[in-house]
Design an enzyme around this catalytic site. Structure first.
Site: not given
Ligand code: NAP
Length: 301
Positions: A130, A133-134
């Site tokens: 992701c 997200c990261d």
């Protein structure tokens, strides 16, 4: 006993909840990881009719709020079993049980892995599924994205604004992704296209520091990257429901546009269903079809 139990709190499941609540039915939506589903990982959604641009998170927050404001109940639970009982269905989630007269399965799909040695061990240590997200952890670092679909292109575009470089690695010489994403990626100076190649090894002791790429002719090279974002599609996880709803060869629910299954009272919606196009629009369409069919079925039984 609820009128309708919905398994899965993504676009399909929450849309089903909205339609069912507006039809006056009691609804419980069960979600195992995070309400909103896969779209929460999209940094920008630009193809939902009537909404020119919205982040996946803002979209799913609004969707969840809409369902809850209408009175849908929501709970975190990993459903591991489903059975028919007199008057309805029982779902098992660990030690918990939930009962409903009708069932809508909107289980979505989960990330496919590359299946490389050490892939699991390096998740959170350079390997991610992701970018939204990261991605921020890789500011000004060299990164790579594996895959050639919309998710891979979106991730590469997102990372190009954060990371120093992005190597986009695809196993073929043409992309599956929408042309608009491919064209946008071509305009980014820090995205490099590596075609006809696969990631075949992950290097680095405790954290990822390089990946090995192998091309069609068998030639291989190692490139330094600190982040590898794996975006090679999804796989369904419908095993617990196979008794109630038939699966196709790929493990998706073998149901048509009417979202009905072999079991009266069980409906399926969204990416978990056999279909050509897995998009927010088609997930929302399925959610509304499944909920309407479930409400009709409840009225008529
Ligand atoms: P996808 O469309 O299934 O694409 C998966 C990609 O990964 C393909 O390019 C595939 O290569 C590659 N791949 C699969 N297995 C691989 C392996 N073992 N090794 C290397 N490469 C592998 O998946 P997705 O991109 O996650 O998209 C899923 C659905 O969500 C699609 O319908 C997509 O349109 C939709 N989506 C839409 C948006 C949007 O903005 N509208 C954003 C994200 C996703 P091949 O091409 O060679 O098969």
């Amino acid at each position: 006993m609820y009128d309708i139990l919905v398994v899965g709190g993504g676009t399909a499941g929450l849309t089903a909840a909205i339609y069912a609540r507006r039809a006056g039915r009691t609804v419980l939506v069960l979600e195992s990881t995070g309400f909103g589903g896969q779209i929460t990982a999209s940094h920008l959604v630009e193809n939902y009719p009537g909404i020119p641009a919205v982040s996946g998170l803002d979209y799913s927050d609004a969707l969840l709020k809409q369902a809850k404001d209408l009175g849908a109940e929501t709970k975190f639970a990993q459903v591991t079993g489903a059975e028919q009982i007199p008057g309805g269905f029982r779902l098992t989630a660990g030690k918990k049980e939930f009962e409903g007269k009708a069932l809508i399965l909107a289980t979505g799909a989960k990330h496919r892995t590359l299946g490389l040695p050490r892939e699991e061990e390096l998740v959170g240590r350079g390997v991610s599924y992701c970018a939204v997200c990261d991605g921020a952890f890789f500011k000004d670092k060299d990164t790579a994205v594996a895959g050639g679909g919309d998710s891979a292109l979106q991730s590469a575009l997102f990372l190009s604004g954060v990371a120093k470089s992005v190597a986009l690695i695809h196993r073929r010489d043409t992309f599956r992704a929408q042309a608009a994403y491919v064209e946008a990626a071509k305009t980014k100076a820090n995205i490099t296209f590596v075609m006809d190649s696969n990631v075949t090894a992950l290097e680095g002791e405790n954290t990822l520091n390089a990946i090995t790429l192998t091309d069609k002719s068998g030639g291989s090279k190692t490139i330094p990257v600190e982040g590898l974002f794996i975006e090679v599609g999804q796989i369904p996880d419908n095993g617990p429901f196979a008794q109630l709803a038939e699966l196709d060869g790929g493990g998706y629910f073998a149901a048509g546009e009417d979202c009905r299954t072999k079991t009266p009272g069980v409906f399926v919606a969204g990416d978990c269903r056999s279909k050509e196009l897995r998009q927010l629009t088609t997930a929302a369409a399925d959610g509304s079809v499944a909920a309407t069919a479930a409400c009709q079925w409840l009225d008529e039984r």
